[in-house]
Design an enzyme around this catalytic site. Structure first.
Site, PDB file in Angstrom:
ATOM      1  N   HIS A  13       5.509   2.352  -1.670  1.00 32.79           N
ATOM      2  CA  HIS A  13       4.908   3.690  -1.509  1.00 32.79           C
ATOM      3  C   HIS A  13       5.964   4.730  -1.865  1.00 32.79           C
ATOM      4  O   HIS A  13       6.877   4.984  -1.088  1.00 32.79           O
ATOM      5  CB  HIS A  13       4.453   3.887  -0.053  1.00 32.79           C
ATOM      6  CG  HIS A  13       3.740   5.176   0.195  1.00 32.79           C
ATOM      7  ND1 HIS A  13       2.592   5.249   0.927  1.00 32.79           N
ATOM      8  CD2 HIS A  13       4.015   6.451  -0.187  1.00 32.79           C
ATOM      9  CE1 HIS A  13       2.176   6.495   1.004  1.00 32.79           C
ATOM     10  NE2 HIS A  13       3.044   7.253   0.334  1.00 32.79           N
ATOM     11  N   HIS A  15       6.613   8.697  -4.044  1.00 34.33           N
ATOM     12  CA  HIS A  15       6.143   9.846  -4.827  1.00 34.33           C
ATOM     13  C   HIS A  15       7.213  10.165  -5.861  1.00 34.33           C
ATOM     14  O   HIS A  15       8.307  10.612  -5.498  1.00 34.33           O
ATOM     15  CB  HIS A  15       5.902  11.052  -3.911  1.00 34.33           C
ATOM     16  CG  HIS A  15       4.843  10.784  -2.879  1.00 34.33           C
ATOM     17  ND1 HIS A  15       3.512  11.035  -3.095  1.00 34.33           N
ATOM     18  CD2 HIS A  15       4.931  10.228  -1.642  1.00 34.33           C
ATOM     19  CE1 HIS A  15       2.815  10.660  -2.024  1.00 34.33           C
ATOM     20  NE2 HIS A  15       3.664  10.167  -1.128  1.00 34.33           N
ATOM     21  N   ARG A  17       6.565  12.163  -8.567  1.00 30.97           N
ATOM     22  CA  ARG A  17       6.297  13.491  -9.130  1.00 30.97           C
ATOM     23  C   ARG A  17       6.230  13.470 -10.658  1.00 30.97           C
ATOM     24  O   ARG A  17       6.090  12.431 -11.252  1.00 30.97           O
ATOM     25  CB  ARG A  17       7.352  14.510  -8.633  1.00 30.97           C
ATOM     26  CG  ARG A  17       7.597  14.508  -7.121  1.00 30.97           C
ATOM     27  CD  ARG A  17       6.372  14.813  -6.307  1.00 30.97           C
ATOM     28  NE  ARG A  17       6.732  15.091  -4.908  1.00 30.97           N
ATOM     29  CZ  ARG A  17       5.894  14.917  -3.895  1.00 30.97           C
ATOM     30  NH1 ARG A  17       4.670  14.457  -4.075  1.00 30.97           N
ATOM     31  NH2 ARG A  17       6.267  15.215  -2.676  1.00 30.97           N
ATOM     32  N   LYS A 102      -5.582   4.775  -3.981  1.00 30.49           N
ATOM     33  CA  LYS A 102      -5.083   5.459  -2.787  1.00 30.49           C
ATOM     34  C   LYS A 102      -6.105   6.480  -2.323  1.00 30.49           C
ATOM     35  O   LYS A 102      -6.560   7.320  -3.099  1.00 30.49           O
ATOM     36  CB  LYS A 102      -3.758   6.160  -3.124  1.00 30.49           C
ATOM     37  CG  LYS A 102      -3.186   7.026  -2.007  1.00 30.49           C
ATOM     38  CD  LYS A 102      -2.610   6.200  -0.872  1.00 30.49           C
ATOM     39  CE  LYS A 102      -2.156   7.060   0.299  1.00 30.49           C
ATOM     40  NZ  LYS A 102      -0.844   7.678   0.102  1.00 30.49           N
ATOM     41  N   HIS A 139      -4.240   6.682   3.406  1.00 26.22           N
ATOM     42  CA  HIS A 139      -3.533   7.665   4.220  1.00 26.22           C
ATOM     43  C   HIS A 139      -4.371   7.784   5.484  1.00 26.22           C
ATOM     44  O   HIS A 139      -5.415   8.426   5.479  1.00 26.22           O
ATOM     45  CB  HIS A 139      -3.394   9.013   3.504  1.00 26.22           C
ATOM     46  CG  HIS A 139      -2.598   9.988   4.318  1.00 26.22           C
ATOM     47  ND1 HIS A 139      -1.358  10.453   3.941  1.00 26.22           N
ATOM     48  CD2 HIS A 139      -2.860  10.549   5.523  1.00 26.22           C
ATOM     49  CE1 HIS A 139      -0.892  11.275   4.882  1.00 26.22           C
ATOM     50  NE2 HIS A 139      -1.797  11.350   5.855  1.00 26.22           N
ATOM     51  N   HIS A 174       2.396   4.264   5.784  1.00 24.66           N
ATOM     52  CA  HIS A 174       3.339   4.986   6.650  1.00 24.66           C
ATOM     53  C   HIS A 174       2.837   5.114   8.097  1.00 24.66           C
ATOM     54  O   HIS A 174       2.606   6.225   8.578  1.00 24.66           O
ATOM     55  CB  HIS A 174       3.703   6.359   6.085  1.00 24.66           C
ATOM     56  CG  HIS A 174       2.566   7.114   5.441  1.00 24.66           C
ATOM     57  ND1 HIS A 174       1.369   7.353   6.064  1.00 24.66           N
ATOM     58  CD2 HIS A 174       2.462   7.683   4.220  1.00 24.66           C
ATOM     59  CE1 HIS A 174       0.576   8.032   5.252  1.00 24.66           C
ATOM     60  NE2 HIS A 174       1.228   8.241   4.121  1.00 24.66           N
ATOM     61  N   ASP A 254       7.692   6.116   1.284  1.00 30.42           N
ATOM     62  CA  ASP A 254       7.046   7.432   1.254  1.00 30.42           C
ATOM     63  C   ASP A 254       8.061   8.528   0.916  1.00 30.42           C
ATOM     64  O   ASP A 254       7.970   9.645   1.417  1.00 30.42           O
ATOM     65  CB  ASP A 254       6.326   7.754   2.570  1.00 30.42           C
ATOM     66  CG  ASP A 254       5.344   8.908   2.400  1.00 30.42           C
ATOM     67  OD1 ASP A 254       4.972   9.213   1.247  1.00 30.42           O
ATOM     68  OD2 ASP A 254       4.966   9.522   3.409  1.00 30.42           O
TER      69      ASP A 254
HETATM   70  O1  DOR Z   1       4.797  13.907   4.016  1.00 28.07           O
HETATM   71  C1  DOR Z   1       4.123  13.528   3.092  1.00 28.07           C
HETATM   72  N1  DOR Z   1       4.369  13.957   1.832  1.00 28.07           N
HETATM   73  N2  DOR Z   1       3.121  12.685   3.310  1.00 28.07           N
HETATM   74  C2  DOR Z   1       2.259  12.340   2.360  1.00 28.07           C
HETATM   75  O2  DOR Z   1       1.351  11.594   2.644  1.00 28.07           O
HETATM   76  C3  DOR Z   1       2.369  12.911   0.989  1.00 28.07           C
HETATM   77  C4  DOR Z   1       3.735  13.356   0.707  1.00 28.07           C
HETATM   78  C5  DOR Z   1       3.847  14.239  -0.517  1.00 28.07           C
HETATM   79  O3  DOR Z   1       3.255  13.908  -1.550  1.00 28.07           O
HETATM   80  O4  DOR Z   1       4.553  15.249  -0.454  1.00 28.07           O
HETATM   81 ZN    ZN Z   2       3.018   9.274   0.568  1.00 25.74          ZN
END
Ligand code: DOR
Ligand code: ZN
Length: 354
Positions: A13, A15, A17, A102, A139, A174, A254
């Site tokens: 998991h 991110h 970007r 997701k 989520h 998470h 995460d």
């Molecule tokens: O804190 C978080 N940030 N939780 C999430 O589920 C998404 C993530 C984000 O993409 O910034």
């Molecule tokens: Zn996440």
């Protein structure tokens, strides 16, 4: 110097970007992790197999630019499940290599305004995910509920889904509560004759933080994430689950970078950028709980097995250099600003190297 050589880990998991931010944050993940499950909550979102193929290409190009140790990194692609997702989109995405969908309920976190309002209308989509063998990543929070209770209230839906779709593999992402840990363990027994279909990811930061570390004394925006860190008893349940050797619990960092000015402001974004310290923090937590022998399975085996992937071939080494502990930078400079990593400015006992 103590050292520990383990199979190259996977992050189930993350991110990553887009654009400059992708190029700036990718090395933290790609230089250590063999694979990472890349979240689709980009702008615009990753909604189809074609979107995922394009995004994967961009990530691979960024990995090439990041240098030799990042090129063999493999992004594992996801699509976002929204109200307009159809069974046909699932089949087409699976054929293009997408391994998971997701689901973000509407408005629960960053870029989730397009999230579905109810799960029932998505049952044909879940049915198709089940038959295609695509994992459903959840989520697990219900919007509109008091923030400390959002995850626990979602567990009703999780139990229902586990009964209605007994062969749909689901990951409660998470997890932050003792109740969620218990629910994941309980779903192993819901359908006689069918092995439990529910697993959970646990982040490094939720193994350390409680709500006190977010708002208990000073406001600490770099500890603010969704779901928010809960009580000490919840954190302790997460530590027990992660260090237990139960294959239903595995690593998903995460890691969720946001530029510093988007965190340190009146209406800050949720997300902890933990990728630069993920393995080091885990080594610390597992060592403190006398469970270093369980670390490799948590980071490098259980997730791959749940997803039906081969284990990574390579290895990483966790070292505990006596004289030079790992000094986590205060800031990581990016093209148009900076990001503050988890544990910024602290020194860590462990250091992870490929
Ligand atoms: O804190 C978080 N940030 N939780 C999430 O589920 C998404 C993530 C984000 O993409 O910034
Ligand atoms: Zn996440």
């Amino acid at each position: 110097m103590t050292s520990l050589r383990i199979r190259r880990p996977d992050d189930f998991h993350v991110h990553l970007r887009q654009g400059d931010m992708l190029r700036d944050v990718l090395p933290s993940t790609a230089m250590i992790f063999g694979r990472a499950l890349v979240m689709p909550n980009t702008l615009p979102p990753v909604l189809t197999g074609d979107d995922a193929v394009r995004y994967e290409r961009t990530i691979r190009d960024a990995a090439v630019m990041a240098g030799a140790s990042a090129v063999d990194f493999q992004p594992l692609m996801t699509i976002k499940i929204v109200a307009s997702t159809t069974p046909e989109i699932i089949t087409e995405a699976k054929a293009k290599g997408v391994i998971a969908g997701k689901l973000y309920p509407e408005g629960v976190t960053t870029n989730s305004e397009d999230g579905p309002k109810n799960l029932r209308s998505l049952f044909p989509v879940f049915e198709r995910m089940q038959s295609e063998g695509m994992v459903l990543c959840l989520h697990g929070e219900v919007p509109g509920v008091f923030c400390m209770d959002r995850e626990e209230v979602f567990l009703h839906s999780l139990r229902d889904l586990a009964v209605i779709f007994p062969r749909l593999r689901m990951v409660l992402e998470h997890v932050t509560t003792a109740a969620a840990v218990q629910a994941v363990m309980d779903t192993s027994f819901l359908s006689p004759g069918v092995p439990g279909n529910v697993a959970a990811t646990i982040t490094p930061h939720h193994l350390l933080l409680t709500l006190d570390d977010v708002v208990g004394d000073k406001l600490r925006p770099h500890h603010f994430c969704k779901p928010i860190a809960k009580k000490p008893s919840d954190r302790d349940a997460l530590v027990r689950a992660a260090t237990s050797g139960n294959p239903r619990f595995f690593l998903g960092t995460d890691s969720a970078p946001h530029a510093r000015d988007q965190k340190e402001c009146a209406s800050g974004c949720a997300g902890v950028f933990c990728a630069p310290v993920a393995m080091e923090v885990l080594a610390e937590v597992f060592e403190d709980h006398h469970a270093l022998d369980k670390l490799e399975a948590f980071t490098s085996e259980f997730g791959a097995r749940f997803y039906g992937l081969p284990l990574n071939e390579g290895h990483v080494t966790l070292m505990k250099p006596k004289d030079s502990p790992y000094a986590v930078p205060e800031r990581i400079h990016i093209v148009d600003g900076e990001i503050v990593p988890f544990r910024a400015g602290e020194t860590l006992r462990w250091l992870c190297e490929v």
